[in-house]
Motif scaffolding. Sequence first.
Motif, mmCIF file in Angstrom:
data_model
loop_
_atom_site.group_PDB
_atom_site.id
_atom_site.type_symbol
_atom_site.label_atom_id
_atom_site.label_comp_id
_atom_site.label_asym_id
_atom_site.label_seq_id
_atom_site.Cartn_x
_atom_site.Cartn_y
_atom_site.Cartn_z
ATOM 1 N N VAL A 76 14.878 61.765 58.709
ATOM 2 C CA VAL A 76 15.131 61.761 59.890
ATOM 3 C C VAL A 76 16.735 62.205 60.143
ATOM 4 N N PRO A 77 16.833 63.060 60.896
ATOM 5 C CA PRO A 77 18.184 63.700 61.066
ATOM 6 C C PRO A 77 19.011 62.641 61.941
ATOM 7 N N GLY A 78 20.292 62.908 62.007
ATOM 8 C CA GLY A 78 21.132 62.337 62.981
ATOM 9 C C GLY A 78 20.857 62.265 64.443
ATOM 10 N N PHE A 79 21.203 61.506 65.243
ATOM 11 C CA PHE A 79 20.925 61.694 66.863
ATOM 12 C C PHE A 79 22.054 61.438 67.578
ATOM 13 N N GLY A 80 22.389 62.413 68.273
ATOM 14 C CA GLY A 80 23.452 62.260 69.155
ATOM 15 C C GLY A 80 24.003 63.681 69.515
ATOM 16 N N PRO A 81 24.992 63.847 70.388
ATOM 17 C CA PRO A 81 25.868 65.180 70.479
ATOM 18 C C PRO A 81 26.555 65.764 69.176
ATOM 19 N N PRO A 82 26.535 66.847 69.112
ATOM 20 C CA PRO A 82 27.483 67.533 67.863
ATOM 21 C C PRO A 82 28.841 67.613 68.128
ATOM 22 N N ASP A 83 29.422 66.980 69.138
ATOM 23 C CA ASP A 83 30.715 66.931 69.405
ATOM 24 C C ASP A 83 31.320 65.628 69.449
ATOM 25 N N ALA A 84 30.425 64.523 69.176
ATOM 26 C CA ALA A 84 30.702 63.176 69.081
ATOM 27 C C ALA A 84 32.185 62.692 68.555
ATOM 28 N N ALA A 85 32.791 61.800 69.242
ATOM 29 C CA ALA A 85 33.879 61.169 68.678
ATOM 30 C C ALA A 85 33.772 60.076 67.826
ATOM 31 N N LEU A 86 32.631 59.444 68.140
ATOM 32 C CA LEU A 86 32.074 58.296 67.352
ATOM 33 C C LEU A 86 30.662 58.499 66.453
ATOM 34 N N ALA A 87 30.923 58.009 65.409
ATOM 35 C CA ALA A 87 29.717 58.071 64.454
ATOM 36 C C ALA A 87 29.423 56.797 63.922
ATOM 37 N N VAL A 88 28.097 56.252 64.435
ATOM 38 C CA VAL A 88 27.461 54.961 63.939
ATOM 39 C C VAL A 88 26.682 55.362 62.660
ATOM 40 N N VAL A 89 26.969 54.575 61.452
ATOM 41 C CA VAL A 89 26.543 54.833 60.267
ATOM 42 C C VAL A 89 25.426 53.553 59.902
ATOM 43 N N GLY A 90 24.285 53.737 59.698
ATOM 44 C CA GLY A 90 23.555 52.648 59.481
ATOM 45 C C GLY A 90 23.225 52.606 57.919
ATOM 46 N N LEU A 91 21.841 52.426 57.568
ATOM 47 C CA LEU A 91 21.575 52.219 56.072
ATOM 48 C C LEU A 91 20.527 53.335 56.183
ATOM 49 N N ALA A 92 19.262 53.259 56.470
ATOM 50 C CA ALA A 92 18.183 54.200 56.112
ATOM 51 C C ALA A 92 16.818 54.026 57.374
#
Length: 256
Positions: free
Chosen positions: A67-83
Amino acid sequence: MTDVRSELVADPVGEPREVAPTTRDVTGLDELVVRCTACPRLVAWREEVARVKRAAFRAETYWGRPVPGFGPPDAALAVVGLAPAAHGANRTGRMFTGDRSGDVLYRAMYDVGLASQPAVTGPGDGMRLHGARITAPVRCAPPANKPTPAERDTCRPWMARELALLRPTLRVVLALGGFGWQAVLPVLDEEVWQVPRPRPKFGHRAHAVLPATDGGPDLHLLGSYHVSQQNTFTGKLTPAMLREVLHQAKDLAGLS
């Protein structure tokens, strides 16, 4: 590690550590992530789940791939989960989509203005994130939701490259849970940020500032309890607690 017979990935890529650094943008990275077959145990599990399915989703076609990341490619915030969850993102193909954990996360992100709508069902539902991108240290659903240290390390280059590509705009990383916190620290340390010594400890509302080594802005690392059902059902993490830390992340990211 890459000699895996995958039913759902027609054109596998090589080892993440060799392939990920070659990508020039987030879109290209996402396209490579979904073709990864580097971890035999995870490939076998994600595809078995996609074949067997859960009774409630028997009529659906599961994603069954990384599963790739989801959200814009110029994000200021990255939310990191587990899997990805076996019957959540492994089914829908989008991070934190299709399970109750994702329902809690997206609702809270909507409440603080980081998401365009309060509920998600899958790609095509119109969900957009505002200034935020959701990603994970491990891109395939693991058995019992527990990737091995070797699987985490094999997958690490995908997240490392993703955060490096976000560098021009990235100001905050919010780690959901201790696994995400521990997984992201070495990634940040190997990029352009300096992790304090001793390493900051995980906790809800934990906050560390990582100085930049490239002359750019520093990075804020925040922690939150994971949005797992174990935490949300028991009240260890309430909607109010999650909104509070998301508000903090949003403010630090300059998204207010």
